[in-house]
Design an enzyme around this catalytic site. Sequence first.
Site, mmCIF file in Angstrom:
data_model
loop_
_atom_site.group_PDB
_atom_site.id
_atom_site.type_symbol
_atom_site.label_atom_id
_atom_site.label_comp_id
_atom_site.label_asym_id
_atom_site.label_seq_id
_atom_site.Cartn_x
_atom_site.Cartn_y
_atom_site.Cartn_z
ATOM 1 N N SER A 87 0.798 -1.228 0.000
ATOM 2 C CA SER A 87 0.000 0.000 0.000
ATOM 3 C C SER A 87 0.827 1.272 0.000
ATOM 4 C CB SER A 87 -1.020 0.011 1.119
ATOM 5 O OG SER A 87 -0.371 -0.069 2.334
ATOM 6 N N THR A 208 1.592 6.941 0.401
ATOM 7 C CA THR A 208 0.669 5.804 0.372
ATOM 8 C C THR A 208 0.089 5.587 -1.015
ATOM 9 O OG1 THR A 208 -1.270 4.877 1.528
ATOM 10 C CG2 THR A 208 -1.430 7.158 0.879
ATOM 11 N N ARG A 218 -10.150 8.924 -5.659
ATOM 12 C CA ARG A 218 -10.206 9.096 -4.201
ATOM 13 C C ARG A 218 -8.823 9.529 -3.667
ATOM 14 N NH1 ARG A 218 -7.440 6.845 0.498
ATOM 15 N NH2 ARG A 218 -8.872 6.880 2.255
ATOM 16 N N GLY A 220 -6.849 10.290 0.066
ATOM 17 C CA GLY A 220 -6.977 10.110 1.514
ATOM 18 C C GLY A 220 -6.340 11.245 2.292
ATOM 19 N N THR A 241 -1.919 7.062 10.087
ATOM 20 C CA THR A 241 -2.198 5.939 9.205
ATOM 21 C C THR A 241 -3.599 5.435 9.567
ATOM 22 O OG1 THR A 241 -1.484 3.725 8.514
ATOM 23 C CG2 THR A 241 -1.006 4.335 10.775
ATOM 24 N N GLY A 242 -4.256 4.804 8.606
ATOM 25 C CA GLY A 242 -5.615 4.341 8.870
ATOM 26 C C GLY A 242 -6.578 4.864 7.825
HETATM 27 C C1 SD4 Z 1 -5.473 6.534 3.244
HETATM 28 N N1 SD4 Z 1 -4.429 6.776 5.376
HETATM 29 O O1 SD4 Z 1 -5.287 6.729 2.051
HETATM 30 C C2 SD4 Z 1 -4.309 6.137 4.093
HETATM 31 C C3 SD4 Z 1 -4.244 4.657 4.181
HETATM 32 C C4 SD4 Z 1 -3.377 4.174 5.277
HETATM 33 O O2 SD4 Z 1 -2.250 2.633 6.377
HETATM 34 O O3 SD4 Z 1 -2.966 4.827 6.149
HETATM 35 N N2 SD4 Z 1 -3.008 3.023 5.355
HETATM 36 O O4 SD4 Z 1 -6.584 6.612 3.766
#
Ligand code: SD4
Length: 329
Positions: A87, A208, A218, A220, A241-242
Amino acid sequence: MTTRRKFLSASITASAAAMMGLSSKANQKTIDNYKSTTVIKPLIISTWHHGIAANEAAWQVLIQNGSALDAVEAGVRVTESDPTITSVGYGGSPDSDGHVTLDACIMDHLGNAGSVAFLENIMHPVSVARKVMELTPHVMLVGDGALMFALENGFEKENLLTPEAERKWREWLNKREDVPQKINEQYHDTIGMLAIDTNGNLSGACSTSGVSYKYRGRVGDSPIIGAGLFVDNEVGAASATGLGEAIIKIAGSHLIVELMRQGDSPKAACKIAVERILKKQKITKQLDAAFIAVNKAGETGAFALRKGFQYALYQNNENRLIDCDFLIE
Ligand code: SD4
């Protein structure tokens, strides 16, 4: 009259100085004044297991008295070019149409920031983000414009979709699960990295490929200054992260830096941000978030919504993976 803010910044400076073993006379100066005389212990903190390898590269920069900015760029590039990390960058999971689209940002100790989003076919979006910061009057370039800018600045177009990532995407297509996909280690692993250099300056970077099989277009939190990353050299830095949507809605990294400014420790500030997400947002299986933070004194901390988040800390010549505290099993 001493204001609360002045008091806090004085105490942060004093505790930073104390940690560095400075005399009380020296404590009266600001951190920036120590540049020429004091050896400040550098450190790096970054997200997930892949942070260990990224920290190694960043550390090589810091121990040669390189800047925190150079360190975080070097570190994040390691993760971006590793095809086994599904990712970030090369080998990252594609969107629902099968395109790898990348988000990244970088921020330095002067408060300069650069960012790219929805960028395709470029191996090192963090380096493009740095060029946006250094060569343009803007903070953020996206999509085709970001790609054009990258190509004009010497970056090469590459296919980032590995056969393995394509295979998994085709498998997903056959199953047609919901978009966005559930967030867990298998589906997300953003690299966020924060560093302090030997001058005591802070920088951060984040990169990311976002949530796997996301809607095309999209974006993030990771390229959003204040959400995926924020650095204030007077106070500290944070990265996230998340599930990006959850992190954007609370301006997570900026919130953490402002909490540290008011006197919260890095860990306490990260915990408050996680609690804010839980309080304000509907809990779904996709909802997850974790934050890392460092303050000007070199204290670090992290907190996660769910069990399983780990972060890598390189400090005192030791690079360690640490299990993060969390709210929900
Ligand atoms: C996102 N925050 O694009 C990122 C994804 C992520 O660990 O953190 N993954 O939403």
